[in-house]
Design a protein around this motif. Structure first.
Motif, PDB file in Angstrom:
ATOM      1  N   VAL A   1       0.840  -1.180   0.000  1.00 36.54           N
ATOM      2  CA  VAL A   1       0.000   0.000   0.000  1.00 36.54           C
ATOM      3  C   VAL A   1       0.887   1.247   0.000  1.00 36.54           C
ATOM      4  O   VAL A   1       1.953   1.278   0.620  1.00 36.54           O
ATOM      5  CB  VAL A   1      -0.989  -0.037   1.193  1.00 36.54           C
ATOM      6  CG1 VAL A   1      -0.277  -0.135   2.506  1.00 36.54           C
ATOM      7  CG2 VAL A   1      -1.912   1.160   1.183  1.00 36.54           C
ATOM      8  N   LEU A   2       0.472   2.236  -0.760  1.00 34.64           N
ATOM      9  CA  LEU A   2       1.273   3.452  -0.910  1.00 34.64           C
ATOM     10  C   LEU A   2       0.428   4.661  -0.550  1.00 34.64           C
ATOM     11  O   LEU A   2      -0.738   4.754  -0.926  1.00 34.64           O
ATOM     12  CB  LEU A   2       1.736   3.601  -2.367  1.00 34.64           C
ATOM     13  CG  LEU A   2       2.679   2.545  -2.904  1.00 34.64           C
ATOM     14  CD1 LEU A   2       2.801   2.709  -4.402  1.00 34.64           C
ATOM     15  CD2 LEU A   2       4.036   2.670  -2.241  1.00 34.64           C
ATOM     16  N   LYS A   3       1.042   5.597   0.127  1.00 35.30           N
ATOM     17  CA  LYS A   3       0.386   6.845   0.477  1.00 35.30           C
ATOM     18  C   LYS A   3       0.575   7.797  -0.697  1.00 35.30           C
ATOM     19  O   LYS A   3       1.703   8.188  -1.005  1.00 35.30           O
ATOM     20  CB  LYS A   3       1.047   7.396   1.746  1.00 35.30           C
ATOM     21  CG  LYS A   3       0.256   8.415   2.491  1.00 35.30           C
ATOM     22  CD  LYS A   3       1.098   8.979   3.603  1.00 35.30           C
ATOM     23  CE  LYS A   3       1.265   7.994   4.750  1.00 35.30           C
ATOM     24  NZ  LYS A   3       2.064   8.573   5.845  1.00 35.30           N
ATOM     25  N   VAL A   4      -0.489   8.137  -1.378  1.00 37.54           N
ATOM     26  CA  VAL A   4      -0.342   8.992  -2.554  1.00 37.54           C
ATOM     27  C   VAL A   4      -0.456  10.458  -2.164  1.00 37.54           C
ATOM     28  O   VAL A   4       0.271  11.319  -2.641  1.00 37.54           O
ATOM     29  CB  VAL A   4      -1.400   8.626  -3.610  1.00 37.54           C
ATOM     30  CG1 VAL A   4      -1.290   9.527  -4.829  1.00 37.54           C
ATOM     31  CG2 VAL A   4      -1.227   7.190  -4.022  1.00 37.54           C
ATOM     32  N   LEU A   5      -1.395  10.733  -1.292  1.00 39.03           N
ATOM     33  CA  LEU A   5      -1.569  12.108  -0.839  1.00 39.03           C
ATOM     34  C   LEU A   5      -1.624  12.065   0.678  1.00 39.03           C
ATOM     35  O   LEU A   5      -2.506  11.421   1.251  1.00 39.03           O
ATOM     36  CB  LEU A   5      -2.866  12.694  -1.396  1.00 39.03           C
ATOM     37  CG  LEU A   5      -3.154  14.149  -1.051  1.00 39.03           C
ATOM     38  CD1 LEU A   5      -2.158  15.084  -1.727  1.00 39.03           C
ATOM     39  CD2 LEU A   5      -4.573  14.529  -1.461  1.00 39.03           C
ATOM     40  N   SER A   6      -0.655  12.711   1.318  1.00 37.19           N
ATOM     41  CA  SER A   6      -0.678  12.641   2.770  1.00 37.19           C
ATOM     42  C   SER A   6      -1.009  14.013   3.344  1.00 37.19           C
ATOM     43  O   SER A   6      -0.861  15.034   2.679  1.00 37.19           O
ATOM     44  CB  SER A   6       0.662  12.139   3.297  1.00 37.19           C
ATOM     45  OG  SER A   6       1.654  13.090   3.069  1.00 37.19           O
ATOM     46  N   ALA A   7      -1.455  13.996   4.577  1.00 35.94           N
ATOM     47  CA  ALA A   7      -1.812  15.244   5.251  1.00 35.94           C
ATOM     48  C   ALA A   7      -0.535  15.950   5.684  1.00 35.94           C
ATOM     49  O   ALA A   7       0.545  15.360   5.731  1.00 35.94           O
ATOM     50  CB  ALA A   7      -2.688  14.934   6.446  1.00 35.94           C
ATOM     51  N   SER A   8      -0.668  17.221   5.992  1.00 36.26           N
ATOM     52  CA  SER A   8       0.505  17.970   6.426  1.00 36.26           C
ATOM     53  C   SER A   8       0.823  17.617   7.879  1.00 36.26           C
ATOM     54  O   SER A   8      -0.027  17.064   8.583  1.00 36.26           O
ATOM     55  CB  SER A   8       0.229  19.462   6.300  1.00 36.26           C
ATOM     56  OG  SER A   8      -0.612  19.856   7.348  1.00 36.26           O
ATOM     57  N   PRO A   9       2.024  17.937   8.342  1.00 35.11           N
ATOM     58  CA  PRO A   9       2.404  17.562   9.729  1.00 35.11           C
ATOM     59  C   PRO A   9       1.500  18.178  10.780  1.00 35.11           C
ATOM     60  O   PRO A   9       1.450  17.703  11.913  1.00 35.11           O
ATOM     61  CB  PRO A   9       3.831  18.096   9.841  1.00 35.11           C
ATOM     62  CG  PRO A   9       4.326  18.193   8.458  1.00 35.11           C
ATOM     63  CD  PRO A   9       3.153  18.489   7.598  1.00 35.11           C
ATOM     64  N   SER A  10       0.769  19.216  10.439  1.00 32.65           N
ATOM     65  CA  SER A  10      -0.056  19.866  11.456  1.00 32.65           C
ATOM     66  C   SER A  10      -1.472  19.309  11.500  1.00 32.65           C
ATOM     67  O   SER A  10      -2.301  19.777  12.276  1.00 32.65           O
ATOM     68  CB  SER A  10      -0.111  21.373  11.186  1.00 32.65           C
ATOM     69  OG  SER A  10      -0.621  21.585   9.890  1.00 32.65           O
ATOM     70  N   ALA A  11      -1.769  18.336  10.669  1.00 32.48           N
ATOM     71  CA  ALA A  11      -3.133  17.819  10.628  1.00 32.48           C
ATOM     72  C   ALA A  11      -3.372  16.821  11.742  1.00 32.48           C
ATOM     73  O   ALA A  11      -2.442  16.252  12.305  1.00 32.48           O
ATOM     74  CB  ALA A  11      -3.362  17.152   9.275  1.00 32.48           C
ATOM     75  N   TYR A  12      -4.624  16.661  12.094  1.00 30.82           N
ATOM     76  CA  TYR A  12      -4.996  15.601  13.017  1.00 30.82           C
ATOM     77  C   TYR A  12      -6.404  15.164  12.716  1.00 30.82           C
ATOM     78  O   TYR A  12      -7.139  15.835  11.988  1.00 30.82           O
ATOM     79  CB  TYR A  12      -4.830  16.045  14.468  1.00 30.82           C
ATOM     80  CG  TYR A  12      -5.752  17.173  14.894  1.00 30.82           C
ATOM     81  CD1 TYR A  12      -5.426  18.502  14.621  1.00 30.82           C
ATOM     82  CD2 TYR A  12      -6.949  16.910  15.573  1.00 30.82           C
ATOM     83  CE1 TYR A  12      -6.264  19.530  14.993  1.00 30.82           C
ATOM     84  CE2 TYR A  12      -7.787  17.937  15.955  1.00 30.82           C
ATOM     85  CZ  TYR A  12      -7.440  19.243  15.664  1.00 30.82           C
ATOM     86  OH  TYR A  12      -8.274  20.253  16.024  1.00 30.82           O
ATOM     87  N   SER A  13      -6.767  14.057  13.271  1.00 31.85           N
ATOM     88  CA  SER A  13      -8.071  13.494  12.975  1.00 31.85           C
ATOM     89  C   SER A  13      -8.913  13.517  14.238  1.00 31.85           C
ATOM     90  O   SER A  13      -8.569  12.897  15.244  1.00 31.85           O
ATOM     91  CB  SER A  13      -7.911  12.071  12.470  1.00 31.85           C
ATOM     92  OG  SER A  13      -9.169  11.495  12.262  1.00 31.85           O
TER      93      SER A  13
END
Lengths: 431, 788
Positions: A198-210
């Motif tokens: 599995v590959l991360k194609v679009l990742s969130a920025s370091p400041s993101a959270y869920s």
């Protein structure tokens, strides 16, 4: 050492796992895609995306996810080549479709696009988990980014994210640079780092959270920073390709057309990167890019053309294979300089980079190693974004008797008196 | 038991000088020999009659496969045969690593029969090769014993050998193994040696070398010959029996024999380079030195000779020391001191079990127990001492050889149970001598008592004949070449002359012996007892041939209250492999089943019974001892598709893989130290019940053996170990059951391919329940029980 001879065993096995793919090399057009929707409204609200697919020759079959008549296969034959799940809230599929059916669909080499959303159903989550992607377990959580959000008229809760942390692979997202950030609104997911498929194609920025944007953050969020993946792709071992994202709206016409300005940046783009990003990605998913085939595996003595029955060790051996890539309409020569062939018996005795003639023909020549045994020509080609090639061809070597005494003496030393009293019959019982 | 009686008849005919009776004796001997041959052949047919005409056991399948290849592809292809079906991926050069004697013999027979338009299959020829050669072996025994002690002893020994159980165990029809022809070659080589020793002709010496060559072709046990004969030569020299005959018997054998032996690819330069052969070269040097000394002695005056001796001895000692030092340095530089493991274990019986588990693991390499002596040579064990005594009355070159042969073979048989086979002919020869001498004495006594003192001279002749038997005729023969030596004033020939001088005194002794003749009654009773002993031997041999040694071991039978059960699971499994798997698929199993898999299933194996690569076997042992995942990785790296295990728990077949498992652990642990034997033992005990260690219960061998075993009886009761198994319900993740035979004796598993996808982390939510409901559905289709 004496002269060594090489004999080729007639039994030759070529493994071309990608041949069992849905992707028929002969008739790539006319591919039927089943699109499962929660609501037919999606058909019009996401029409730009669907139209881009239709324009490329795909035959889309829109069905409601709980339509009792949907079926993936009939009489053991799959009716579709790919499946798009734009139904994040479905609790139960209609007809004969269930998680196992979808997983079998993928395991038999078909492609899949999953778009989840906030409050995605357990069913969709489970399909994603089977593919190796874990959505945030909190059902109401969304990806929030207070520094990387897309500027809009209202301040909002910063759940509309503008991201441009793309995977660095031309083959997956196209060679044309995506200028504008991609708009994303939905749930994030995490990947198991040991999962190599599995590959991360679009990742969130370091400041993101869920987290849940409506409630107050009481406990630290489980998913934070760039560990959050917004869009991921999976290439299964049978080269079936899967796209998983936590946002259905990123495919929508609204996001496609909307302008975007990332917070903290003065540049305002007229159009978001969504259309380019998702269209290019769909090309990869549907094997229009990064799909390789290897044909005409040959080996022979230098200066000859036929596969000979015998080789002398001091003769050079030539190995060749043709590798092509599907361009969407035809097979084009695949040109690279990193394909290697192994001459393998438990470990590679020869490892050589194949040189190519820019027309897809790769070849290498080398000297046969000074060891007898059953060898394999192996090409293991695994490159980010490309289908993996795994070719092996078995050959065996032996030393003929007129070749001198060295060999016989050598082995006799090791096996000597193993047979003095003849060979063993069987192990004794130990208890 | 007709043989001894006719022997006395033959003996008497000799001395009445009646040519008609002489011819009658010869014809009778011929027919007796013919009958012995028929008996030797037919007593070995029990296996065909009781089972079927099949190749037996393990090694014979390899030999059969090689013979098939030879018959199909011819001799040149055979020499160059690289077998890629075994020891994958190393392969094995069959032509260079196999003793070709047996294969070539059977191949020649097959070719001959076919060119005579007798279309027999290769298998039939292979099945009946061993019985045919045991007939030859008994004839060779006759010849050998005749050279030693005369026709009577020869016929008795031949009859005994034709049915000695030890030899039957390796030569029943279907037991197509090297020993089948090698025992014949062994005895025949010894016969030719003795014949040369008795006649001193180069013709027999050359024949002897050729027979030795055949032996080298046939069996690794040829080292026994090339050590025993030098020992005997040395013995003769030491006891002052050196003669030109001895030189002719020995020197050509070493030169020609070594040259010929080096022609056999599997021996090659070993014939001059390994310590097993050094004894023969040393003795070769010694015999030349001795011959030279005798020659010098002949041409020098005694005084000069003394001077020469001191000179030579002092120089010689210095040279000897230097040579020995070099030799010791050479030998010591090799890790095993120039001796291979198996020969070392011959000298030190505890060597193998201490250092080489792969040798210790083979049941045939264990020291035998006393019952096995009784089982294998029966009454011969009691007759042998009598035979040895008979050999000393009088001691000739030939009889001293027999004594030496029996002494060494008794020692070797005590080391390794399979070497009982070498003991059997020696025991038969000595017992034959003993029996025939005893019959001579008793019948002579009876005759003496019956005829009384009526004709003294006749009795006198009979007595001498019975005591010294045919050795005297040998002496007559041997005198001829000695006459030339007699002219020289050597000490040796003087001694001989002295012996000749003593001849009259032996005759005088014979006169006295007449007084030693036994009373009629005791003679008759003793005769009857001897016949009874022989009858007991015959009964035992027939029983052993019929019951103990005829089982082919690929088909098993068992008698129970509801009749005969036949377990044909092995062939069932191999047939399944042959018909249901791809030609190039690799099958992994413990090495015991390697030969059978290649021969019967025609599939590539990782290891087989030719245990030449310890590391490779250890790899398989490690895989079997590892948990599923690690085992899968090992097997996958070897391109293995199927794993075969033998499991006897359902029917109570004791030599299954669970019982052999500790050897896999030991051999695997010898190379890969992370496998430790104590992990598999609970308090030093090997067990598979609920007390077993977790390592044991999780290893691949346990899982593959007991997978779904509990479904058979609901308890999982293992009938071999007589216990309930420890872990009953478990699933296999990396292997799937492909085939299980009717009685579960062979179970074949397939390696699952790597997973197409890698699942994400399992979640605790409802999704888990639905996923578990879906997964058994998928595996449910595979769970079909092949047994039902």
């Amino acid at each position: 050492m004496g002269k060594f001879w090489v004999i080729f065993v007639a039994s030759i096995s070529i493994l071309l796992p990608f041949l069992c793919n849905s992707f028929s090399p002969e008739t790539p057009t006319n591919r039927r895609v089943l699109v499962l929707l929660d609501d037919f409204a999606v058909k019009s609200s996401h029409s730009s995306y669907f139209n881009s697919l239709k324009l490329r020759g795909f035959d889309l079959d829109f069905k409601l996810a709980d339509d009792p008549k949907i079926a993936l296969q009939r009489y053991g034959q799959y009716l579709y080549d790919a499946l798009i799940l734009f139904c994040p809230s479905v609790e139960r599929f209609g007809g004969s479709v269930d998680v196992a059916a979808i997983i079998n669909f993928v395991d038999s080499g078909h492609d899949l696009i999953i778009a989840a959303d906030v409050n995605a159903s357990d069913l969709i989550r489970e399909v994603a988990t089977e593919c190796g992607v874990d959505f945030d377990e909190d059902p109401s959580a969304m990806v929030i980014d207070h520094t990387g959000y897309a500027v809009s008229e209202t301040e909002g809760d910063h759940t509309l994210i503008a991201s441009h942390d793309f995977i660095k692979s031309d083959v997956i997202i196209g060679s044309k640079k995506i200028e504008a950030p991609v708009l994303f609104q939905g749930i994030g997911h995490s990947l198991n780092p040991v999962n190599s498929l599995v590959l991360k194609v679009l990742s969130a920025s370091p400041s993101a959270y869920s987290a849940n944007p409506l409630s107050k953050l009481s406990t630290p969020p489980s998913l934070t920073g760039s560990a959050i993946s917004l869009v991921s792709v999976v290439q299964a071992r049978n080269n079936a390709r899967i796209l998983i994202t936590g946002s259905l709206s990123m495919f929508s016409n609204r996001f496609f057309r909307s302008g975007v300005q990332k917070s903290g940046s003065s540049t305002k783009y007229e159009k978001s990167g969504n259309e380019q990003f998702l269209t290019e990605l769909s090309k990869w998913i549907f094997h229009e890019r990064g799909h390789l085939k290897a044909v005409n595996v040959k080996h022979h003595k230098v200066g000859e053309t036929d596969e000979p029955a015998l080789y002398r060790v001091n003769d050079e051996l030539e190995y060749s294979v043709e590798i092509y890539e599907w361009s969407g309409t035809s097979w084009e020569p695949y040109v690279t300089d990193d394909v290697q062939v192994q001459f393998y018996m438990m470990s590679p005795y020869v490892l050589k980079t194949l040189s190519n003639d820019k027309k897809g023909l790769y070849s290498a020549s080398f000297k046969v190693p000074d060891v007898y045994g059953v060898f394999q020509f192996k090409v293991e080609y695994q490159k980010l974004g490309y289908t993996s090639l795994s070719l092996s061809k078995q050959v065996s070597y032996f030393v003929s008797h007129d070749s001198g005494y060295d060999f016989s003496f050598e082995t006799s030393l090791t096996s000597y008196l193993e047979e003095t009293c003849n060979r063993n019959r069987s192990s004794q019982k130990s208890v | 038991m007709a043989a001894p009686e006719t022997s006395t008849a033959a003996v008497q005919t000799l001395y009445t000088n009646n040519t008609l009776r002489n011819a009658f004796g010869g014809v009778l001997s011929f027919f007796i020999l013919l009958l012995i041959g028929v008996m030797a052949f037919s007593i070995r047919l029990f296996s065909v009659i009781k089972y079927e005409s099949v190749i037996h056991e393990f090694d014979p399948y390899f030999n059969y496969r090689v013979t098939q290849f030879l018959a199909k592809n011819g001799i040149y292809e055979f020499w160059n045969w690289f077998d890629d079906r075994t020891w994958y991926p190393l392969g094995r050069v069959i032509g260079g690593t196999v003793y070709p004697g047996l294969t070539l013999t059977a191949g020649t027979i097959w070719w001959l029969l076919n060119s005579l338009n007798i279309p027999l299959s290769v298998e039939t020829v292979c099945v009946f090769t061993a019985p045919i050669f045991s007939a030859f072996a008994s004839w060779a025994t006759y010849l050998l014993t005749k050279e030693v002690k005369g026709t009577g002893a020869g016929l008795t020994a031949a009859a005994l050998l034709a049915m000695v159980p030890s030899y039957i165990s390796r030569s029943v029809a279907g037991s197509y193994d090297n020993e089948a022809v090698a025992i014949f070659a062994l005895i025949f080589t010894f016969y030719l040696y003795i014949k040369t020793l008795n006649t001193g002709t180069l013709f027999y010496a050359t024949l002897n070398s050729i027979a030795y060559f055949y032996m080298v072709c046939s069996w690794g046990g040829y080292t026994f010959i090339i050590n025993l004969i030098p020992m005997h030569v040395l013995l003769c020299i030491v006891t002052g029996r050196f003669s030109s005959r001895l030189y002719i018997a020995y020197a050509p054998l070493v030169v020609l024999g070594t040259l010929l032996a080096a022609l056999v690819p599997v021996v090659g330069f070993n014939a001059v380079m390994t310590s097993e052969h050094f004894a023969s070269f040393l003795v070769f040097i010694i015999i030349h030195v001795v011959a030279f000394v005798y020659y010098i002695k002949g041409i020098l005056s005694p005084k000069m000779f003394k001077v020469a001796v001191t000179l030579v001895v002092s120089v010689g000692l210095a040279v000897c020391c230097a040579v020995i030092a070099v030799l010791i340095a050479l030998v010591a530089s090799s890790p095993t001191k120039g001796w291979s493991g198996r020969s070392l274990s011959l000298l030190d019986p505890t060597y193998a079990s201490k250092y080489i588990p792969i040798i210790a693991s083979v049941s045939e390499h264990q020291p035998p127990t006393w019952p096995s002596y009784f089982m294998d040579i029966n009454v011969l064990a009691f007759l042998v001492p009598a035979g040895i005594i008979a050999c000393f009355l009088p001691l000739s070159d030939a009889s001293s050889f027999v004594v030496l042969y029996i002494a060494t073979s008794v020692y070797f048989s005590g080391v390794m149970v399979r070497l009982m086979l070498v003991l059997a002919p020696a025991a038969c020869i000595t017992s034959g001598i003993a029996l025939s001498q005893a019959f001579d004495v008793f019948t002579g006594s009876i005759k003496f008592q019956l005829t009384g003192a009526s004709s003294n001279t006749e009795v006198d002749a009979a007595e001498t004949s019975s005591s010294t038997a045919e050795s005297q005729t040998d002496a007559v023969k041997t005198e001829k070449p000695e006459e030339t030596a007699k002219n020289r004033p050597s000490r040796k020939s003087k001694k001989k002359e002295r012996e000749h001088g003593e001849k009259p005194s032996t005759k005088a002794k014979a006169e006295k012996k007449r007084l030693l003749a036994l009373p009629l009654e005791s003679s008759v009773i003793s005769l009857l007892l001897l016949v009874l002993l022989g009858a007991f031997y015959v009964v035992h041999c027939v029983w052993a041939a019929a019951e103990a040694y005829s089982a082919p071991s690929i088909v098993l039978t068992s008698h129970s209250h509801d009749g005969l059960h036949v377990f044909d699971d092995f062939r069932e499994a191999y047939a399944w492999l042959r018909h249901n798997t791809d030609v190039d698929d690799k099958v992994a199993s413990w090495w015991d089943y390697g030969y059978q898999t290649t021969a019967m299933a025609n599939r590539t194996v990782i290891v087989d019974n030719n245990t030449w690569n310890n590391t490779h076997i250890a790899t398989v042992g490690t895989a079997m001892s590892s948990p599923e995942r690690a085992a899968w990785e090992i097997f996958h790296s070897l391109d293995v598709k199927y794993v075969l295990v033998v499991f006897g728990g359902l029917v109570g077949y004791p030599s299954d893989d669970i019982n052999k498992f500790l050897w896999m652990v030991r051999i695997g642990g010898g190379v890969f130290p992370h496998i430790k034997e104590p992990d598999y033992l609970r308090d030093g005990q090997y067990r598979i019940d609920s007390q077993a260690t977790p390592t044991m219960l999780n290893c691949l061998m346990y899982k593959l053996s007991y997978y779904r075993f509990v479904e058979t009886d609901g308890k999982g009761f293992d009938r071999v170990r007589q216990t309930e198994i420890g872990k009953k319900y478990f699933k296999l993740t990396h292997f799937e059951e492909a085939f299980t035979t009717h009685h579960w004796m062979v179970r074949i598993y397939k390696l699952k391919p790597p997973k197409n996808r890698i699942r994400g982390k399992t979640k605790k939510s409802k999704s888990k329940t639905s996923s578990t409901t879906s997964s058994p559905k998928r595996s449910g289709t595979k769970k079909k029980n092949p047994w039902q």
